[in-house]
Design a protein around this motif. Sequence first.
Motif, PDB file in Angstrom:
ATOM      1  N   ILE A 199       0.846  -1.207   0.000  1.00  0.00           N
ATOM      2  CA  ILE A 199       0.000   0.000   0.000  1.00  0.00           C
ATOM      3  C   ILE A 199       0.880   1.255   0.000  1.00  0.00           C
ATOM      4  N   ALA A 200       1.888   1.268   0.875  1.00  0.00           N
ATOM      5  CA  ALA A 200       2.748   2.446   0.974  1.00  0.00           C
ATOM      6  C   ALA A 200       3.497   2.681  -0.334  1.00  0.00           C
ATOM      7  N   ALA A 201       4.059   1.605  -0.889  1.00  0.00           N
ATOM      8  CA  ALA A 201       4.874   1.771  -2.094  1.00  0.00           C
ATOM      9  C   ALA A 201       4.029   2.260  -3.270  1.00  0.00           C
ATOM     10  N   VAL A 202       2.843   1.680  -3.445  1.00  0.00           N
ATOM     11  CA  VAL A 202       2.013   2.090  -4.584  1.00  0.00           C
ATOM     12  C   VAL A 202       1.488   3.512  -4.383  1.00  0.00           C
ATOM     13  N   SER A 203       1.141   3.842  -3.131  1.00  0.00           N
ATOM     14  CA  SER A 203       0.637   5.199  -2.873  1.00  0.00           C
ATOM     15  C   SER A 203       1.707   6.250  -3.087  1.00  0.00           C
ATOM     16  N   SER A 204       2.977   5.832  -3.016  1.00  0.00           N
ATOM     17  CA  SER A 204       4.046   6.816  -3.101  1.00  0.00           C
ATOM     18  C   SER A 204       4.363   7.216  -4.533  1.00  0.00           C
ATOM     19  N   SER A 205       3.450   6.910  -5.460  1.00  0.00           N
ATOM     20  CA  SER A 205       3.604   7.283  -6.869  1.00  0.00           C
ATOM     21  C   SER A 205       4.817   6.665  -7.562  1.00  0.00           C
ATOM     22  N   LEU A 206       5.443   5.688  -6.926  1.00  0.00           N
ATOM     23  CA  LEU A 206       6.470   4.934  -7.644  1.00  0.00           C
ATOM     24  C   LEU A 206       5.788   4.198  -8.789  1.00  0.00           C
ATOM     25  N   ASN A 207       6.524   3.928  -9.831  1.00  0.00           N
ATOM     26  CA  ASN A 207       5.920   3.197 -10.941  1.00  0.00           C
ATOM     27  C   ASN A 207       5.977   1.694 -10.655  1.00  0.00           C
ATOM     28  N   VAL A 208       5.214   1.279  -9.655  1.00  0.00           N
ATOM     29  CA  VAL A 208       5.208  -0.124  -9.254  1.00  0.00           C
ATOM     30  C   VAL A 208       3.762  -0.603  -9.162  1.00  0.00           C
ATOM     31  N   GLY A 209       3.611  -1.925  -9.119  1.00  0.00           N
ATOM     32  CA  GLY A 209       2.269  -2.492  -9.178  1.00  0.00           C
ATOM     33  C   GLY A 209       1.847  -3.137  -7.883  1.00  0.00           C
ATOM     34  N   LYS A 210       0.568  -3.451  -7.832  1.00  0.00           N
ATOM     35  CA  LYS A 210       0.029  -4.097  -6.638  1.00  0.00           C
ATOM     36  C   LYS A 210      -0.457  -5.505  -6.931  1.00  0.00           C
ATOM     37  N   ALA A 211      -0.382  -5.929  -8.200  1.00  0.00           N
ATOM     38  CA  ALA A 211      -0.921  -7.247  -8.552  1.00  0.00           C
ATOM     39  C   ALA A 211      -0.014  -8.366  -8.057  1.00  0.00           C
ATOM     40  N   GLY A 212       1.292  -8.215  -8.265  1.00  0.00           N
ATOM     41  CA  GLY A 212       2.233  -9.236  -7.810  1.00  0.00           C
ATOM     42  C   GLY A 212       2.137  -9.443  -6.305  1.00  0.00           C
ATOM     43  N   PRO A 213       2.259  -8.356  -5.513  1.00  0.00           N
ATOM     44  CA  PRO A 213       2.092  -8.523  -4.066  1.00  0.00           C
ATOM     45  C   PRO A 213       0.750  -9.157  -3.698  1.00  0.00           C
ATOM     46  N   MET A 214      -0.281  -8.874  -4.485  1.00  0.00           N
ATOM     47  CA  MET A 214      -1.593  -9.465  -4.203  1.00  0.00           C
ATOM     48  C   MET A 214      -1.549 -10.982  -4.395  1.00  0.00           C
ATOM     49  N   VAL A 388      13.827  10.788  -7.671  1.00  0.00           N
ATOM     50  CA  VAL A 388      13.871  10.919  -9.134  1.00  0.00           C
ATOM     51  C   VAL A 388      12.462  10.811  -9.707  1.00  0.00           C
ATOM     52  N   THR A 389      11.689   9.831  -9.195  1.00  0.00           N
ATOM     53  CA  THR A 389      10.320   9.664  -9.675  1.00  0.00           C
ATOM     54  C   THR A 389       9.505  10.930  -9.450  1.00  0.00           C
ATOM     55  N   SER A 390       9.585  11.484  -8.225  1.00  0.00           N
ATOM     56  CA  SER A 390       8.814  12.698  -7.921  1.00  0.00           C
ATOM     57  C   SER A 390       9.191  13.820  -8.865  1.00  0.00           C
ATOM     58  N   CYS A 391      10.497  14.006  -9.085  1.00  0.00           N
ATOM     59  CA  CYS A 391      10.959  15.074  -9.975  1.00  0.00           C
ATOM     60  C   CYS A 391      10.386  14.892 -11.372  1.00  0.00           C
ATOM     61  N   LEU A 392      10.434  13.654 -11.864  1.00  0.00           N
ATOM     62  CA  LEU A 392       9.953  13.406 -13.218  1.00  0.00           C
ATOM     63  C   LEU A 392       8.451  13.628 -13.305  1.00  0.00           C
ATOM     64  N   LEU A 393       7.711  13.079 -12.342  1.00  0.00           N
ATOM     65  CA  LEU A 393       6.256  13.189 -12.397  1.00  0.00           C
ATOM     66  C   LEU A 393       5.818  14.647 -12.313  1.00  0.00           C
ATOM     67  N   PHE A 394       6.513  15.412 -11.468  1.00  0.00           N
ATOM     68  CA  PHE A 394       6.120  16.809 -11.299  1.00  0.00           C
ATOM     69  C   PHE A 394       6.745  17.697 -12.369  1.00  0.00           C
ATOM     70  N   GLY A 395       7.933  17.304 -12.812  1.00  0.00           N
ATOM     71  CA  GLY A 395       8.656  18.181 -13.724  1.00  0.00           C
ATOM     72  C   GLY A 395       8.256  18.051 -15.179  1.00  0.00           C
ATOM     73  N   LEU A 396       8.074  16.827 -15.644  1.00  0.00           N
ATOM     74  CA  LEU A 396       7.839  16.629 -17.075  1.00  0.00           C
ATOM     75  C   LEU A 396       6.583  17.314 -17.596  1.00  0.00           C
ATOM     76  N   PRO A 397       5.470  17.322 -16.836  1.00  0.00           N
ATOM     77  CA  PRO A 397       4.276  17.995 -17.380  1.00  0.00           C
ATOM     78  C   PRO A 397       4.518  19.450 -17.754  1.00  0.00           C
ATOM     79  N   TRP A 398       5.517  20.101 -17.150  1.00  0.00           N
ATOM     80  CA  TRP A 398       5.793  21.501 -17.493  1.00  0.00           C
ATOM     81  C   TRP A 398       6.245  21.662 -18.936  1.00  0.00           C
ATOM     82  N   PHE A 399       6.754  20.606 -19.510  1.00  0.00           N
ATOM     83  CA  PHE A 399       7.215  20.708 -20.897  1.00  0.00           C
ATOM     84  C   PHE A 399       6.064  20.662 -21.898  1.00  0.00           C
TER      85      PHE A 399
END
Lengths: 792, 792
Positions: A199-214, A388-399
């Motif tokens: 739950i924590a990892a997926v909520s943290s906007s990392l590009n990871v999935g929840k199906a495998g852990p499920m 890095v993920t946060s920077c990309l997610l927040f930064g790229l839309p500006w382009f």
Amino acid sequence: MISPQVVNSRVRHRGAMANGFASISNGVPDEESITAPFLRLRRSTSNTTSQIAIVGSNPCPVESLDYEIMENDVFKQDWRSRSKIQIFQYTSLKWTLCFLIGIVVSLIGFFNNLAIENIAGVKFVVTSNMMLANKYLAAFLIFAAANLGLTLFACLITTLIAPETAGSGIPEVKAYLNGVDAPAIFSFRTLVIKIVGSIAAVSSSLNVGKAGPMVHTGACIAALTCQGGSEKYGLTWRWFRFFNNDRDRRDLVTCGSAAGIAAAFRAPVGGVLFALEEMASWWRSALLWRAFFSTAIVAILLRGLTDLCLSGKCGLFGTGGLIMYDVTSVNISYHLKDVPPVLLLGVIGGIAGSVYNFLLGKVLRLYNLINEKGTAYKILLACLVSIVTSCLLFGLPWFATCRPCPVDASEPCPTIGRSGNYKKFQCSPDHYNELASLFFNTNDDAIKNLFSKGTDTEFHPTSVLIFFITCFFLSIFSYGIVAPVGLFIPVIVTGASYGRLVGLLIGSSSNLNHGLFAVLGAASLLGGSMRMTVSLCVILLELTNNLLLLPLIMLVLLVSKTVADAFNGNIYDQIMSLKGFPYLETHAEPYMRQLTVSDVVSGPLRIFNGIELVANIVHVLRTTGHNGFPVVDEPPHSEAPILYGLILRSHLITLLKKKAFLLTPTPTGEDAIKHFSANDFAKQGLGTAEKIEDIELTEDEMEMYIDLHHFTNASPYTVVETMSLAKALTLFRGVGLRHLLVVPKTSERLPVVGILTRHDFMPEHILGLHPMLAKSKWKRLRFKFPLWNKIF
Amino acid sequence: MISPQVVNSRVRHRGAMANGFASISNGVPDEESITAPFLRLRRSTSNTTSQIAIVGSNPCPVESLDYEIMENDVFKQDWRSRSKIQIFQYTSLKWTLCFLIGIVVSLIGFFNNLAIENIAGVKFVVTSNMMLANKYLAAFLIFAAANLGLTLFACLITTLIAPETAGSGIPEVKAYLNGVDAPAIFSFRTLVIKIVGSIAAVSSSLNVGKAGPMVHTGACIAALTCQGGSEKYGLTWRWFRFFNNDRDRRDLVTCGSAAGIAAAFRAPVGGVLFALEEMASWWRSALLWRAFFSTAIVAILLRGLTDLCLSGKCGLFGTGGLIMYDVTSVNISYHLKDVPPVLLLGVIGGIAGSVYNFLLGKVLRLYNLINEKGTAYKILLACLVSIVTSCLLFGLPWFATCRPCPVDASEPCPTIGRSGNYKKFQCSPDHYNELASLFFNTNDDAIKNLFSKGTDTEFHPTSVLIFFITCFFLSIFSYGIVAPVGLFIPVIVTGASYGRLVGLLIGSSSNLNHGLFAVLGAASLLGGSMRMTVSLCVILLELTNNLLLLPLIMLVLLVSKTVADAFNGNIYDQIMSLKGFPYLETHAEPYMRQLTVSDVVSGPLRIFNGIELVANIVHVLRTTGHNGFPVVDEPPHSEAPILYGLILRSHLITLLKKKAFLLTPTPTGEDAIKHFSANDFAKQGLGTAEKIEDIELTEDEMEMYIDLHHFTNASPYTVVETMSLAKALTLFRGVGLRHLLVVPKTSERLPVVGILTRHDFMPEHILGLHPMLAKSKWKRLRFKFPLWNKIF
């Protein structure tokens, strides 16, 4: 503590035995090792059977499982010969367990989604509100801090409490179903950390999935319920004794993993097929039926729970979450001219999938090196990925340039807050940021946006390309962190963006809408990376709820899997081999036909006499790690040495613990077994196996004897030493054995010359002994890129 | 022709052997049969291994198949060790074959439907036109005569040309995949008669199906294509040599049967699951993938072909036929209160299904007695069934009152001609006959009408009840006739009418529409009769093209299967046991744990020496029906008798045919095998196996020798004689063996004491030898009705 006689008997050779009880002998006589060229080689490379062939950069100590039915006097009858009442207990309990697994897995699946949607939702709402107030830096800091905190939390609990929960867990469960028991993968602690960490990892906007852990969660729940609750807390129940064996546990774990996929994708049939195609190594028709029952429960309950949330009682859950891309209403019509673009999509998807697997493998090796350096490195790595993920997610839309809202948009535009197709982000009113619609969202919502119909003009090719490339690499670099993260959703989102891109590029020359292209793109990348066919096809159909897509999805999956198979293997198999699990393949390698079993069997062999001195048993158990020992009847109890059977370490320990000793070496009658119940010899609960070191025996007891006959499996499977290794593997794998006894061709020698275990069939072990055979390995029709491997 | 020495050696006892070559000996020495109480019993009941245990009222001579890889010097390497080019040939050919199977099966499936729709359509159009002209008697006569003619044709070609095509063929294919080769089930003749007969039988308005014959057709096509065309017509190709073995043929037959179901129901995923759940006894992951490829081809091609017909180029086909009940557009919403009626539907459906199976079993036994009396009886029976069917179909609608056409009907009312919801029959204009809409239609159209939405008021409960009862009994009495007829469609139509009836009775208390009830009713009867779960669920979903039905169909199937399992078994298993196929179950019966293999192995055993006299071989082959013989090395070629391996009858015949004889009993070198290619020993084409009687040898040749070593499988699977029978079965079934050698526990005796074949594991055989064990049979939790069995 060990009497001199015992120590002595270790080195004494068979021929010198006088009293017939000093049976700890070397199963491979010396003269043998002179005549056979391979034997010397073998001796020099390995000492004991159970320590070989753990390979890979991150070896972990694993135990093998016994999927065969034990047959000693205590266990002589299987459940079918029990009384009607016992059969009723067994059958009804098995169904009840499947029912319980379904209930619990669906509740956890629902809870997972609820938690993720609410945690991630609050994060996005707060950030969006700050952006509306033009506090962009503060918004970024809060966004990044929230992500970092969640990632840190997931990584910390994983590292400190349950390191075995890292990763998706699918390789571990797959290995378990193959007979490899990695430590602590099914403990209660693992279950809790897997759920919370995921739950924590997926909520943290990392590009990871929840199906495998499920899937891992489902398997874990199955393993725990079939134990009858926790033994620690005295929650066991008598009926559960039927399930204290590896076979029933394996069956239930298979059902649990099917239920896991069913809960992750609300795909009941897909879940069953996934368990069948990807997870299970042994499959019975009855299992299909039980797995289907579990997934049906999951599907019905999840549907009910989601309906409850429609009225808005579940916080931010209900509008997004629990991916179900309802594209039923799209009237799909496609013609022959749509086939070439779909084929192209499949081919490129297959190539992309194999590149994905290749890069992921390399990154995982690199991460393993970093993670091995210590806890601090693990946490640093996870934090770095999060930042890095946060920077990309927040930064790229500006382009992206802001685009005016379409007039005929079916949704409010721009969307302010959590989910929706048209994100405002930094744009002025009535404009939307197309990249933010993809990046600044949960993965579920991004997929939903990509799959949506009637949005062909929403995205610009460049934006989708940026999103595709970012997702592709982010998902590769995110999987290796020490947290419970999966691969399914990242691959789907990456594939969907790729499909959408192809749709945009092809444009009007195809009359398929771009949402459909996204679905097909997801299929192609899944097929190229996971290499499943039927199960992926059914999962995608159940996700999109449109059977008319079937032929197209089938076509894409077939093409992408075929193309990707020409380059490398399944991603889960790669991870399993990285983890060093001794996974037993179904097929025999060609060189196994050129070897006989005596070419790979490794000594020294420890043999027990039918009536054995306690001190000998204790000594052997303390000095070796073997889990099975041949029992041989020798003169004076028989005319010539005769193989009686095979006894397990765990059963010997039970015998020693119960202290059913004899003062003289005389055979006991049938009543000897009356002191024992079948439950004494049943598989112990998870992680509660007793150790020989825990048993204390007096000097007098050490000099006593045990009659092993009644506790020995008198029908062990045997192969003649000249049997080809390939055929021995077929037997070993087909029946699901843990030990396979090797008997001599001629009768002059000992009645047993070795024991084959799983490790003896590992290609690494065999090729280590016989390097010259490497040439006759199974030749896959596969492209090789030696240069690539050099560069990376 | 047989030399005196040879005849003599037959009776000579092992101990009296002097020259070491008179090896035709009795594997069970006399002293053995005195000590072991079971051996005498066994001797008196059976003589040779291969003639036992064919049971049931209609025994047929079957052959067992060898699904294990042969390992003698000639076949030493499996395909994976071949050169890259050969691997490429093998792999690409296997895929090409799957592709071809898909193409051919879909073409045949399309052709079948086209033919049936046109033949039955013309019949209905002509009859309807006569009825419009008020010529009712003439209409009936034409209708009945057409039906009778078609039935007669189907029955005649089946009886006279290919009797093995009678019935659905699913039991035969299922038995083949289990390793039982019934004669001529996969010949070209069978294929043609199956197709033509099935078209005639279904067109004749009998209540029979085309899905079962389609499965057999698919399997037949697979078996024929993998043979590389017909050897008779010289159409073989070198590449096909790779497929001259039972394993590859089995794999392709599995794909073929999946393609068959896919073509019958246009259900590609359902086809794969059907093959997996119901047909296959051995399953590999690679098979899933190949079967899926075949069914994908079928689905895509069928879709294209049906689209072609939409423009009206296919005669009367295009409006009906190729059942695909598109209920996508129904917006299904169901709530908790809909669950109880659905559960009730499942329970009653389960009971009805088990009654169906029970009655069908009884009727088949009765029909078998009639059919055994001769060809005339077979034909008379078929004619009787056809006439009764015609009378009921034409007569029963007269009992229904004509009802005025609904004002808001979505279709023309009344329909005049072939298909449609509102049949005019004898009614005045603007009225329709509800019973005629069901009876006076092809089964496909009747199902379509029952499944259709928005027709809740079309049928009266009494009419549906009449239809249900008629269908139920007609389908039971129609299946047993000697023609290629299936069970799927009759069960679906009966179940649909039952579901519709329940819907009508429940009325407005449920908000499910009646078409949906019909679908669920069909599911419940299918589940109750065929006892499949996942595959039926997916087939129905693909038929109705609505995934939202999934939870309800699942629920109904689970309930109905569970209920029906409490009464009796799967219909196909019943038919297999009626046909006397020695089907090998996966599970071991409990009494098998109380027996050792030596308790069931039957003698006398024929053993060959490593270098054997030609006359001996010829004599043994001529006097026994055994298919495998142990090869033992004896002095002077070895110090003591040693088991060398197992040689097959077919390989011995090849050796005799090639006449690679030796003048003296001296071992030959490796170059002996140069005269042979692996192809010489490959599985012969269907029905072309050579017989020992065809080989002519001179007196001189009879006195020569053959060195069997290079042609013997030197790695046969062995079990010790004290191994429990249950474990031997696990090995036999798990590996897919045809012969399992039994070796002695102690070394004083011959190195092999018996051979276990499939027949030795048949419960009938074992309980015949040890009747006192019958008590410890597997106790199913099943209701028993001794009274019922007495009455029927």
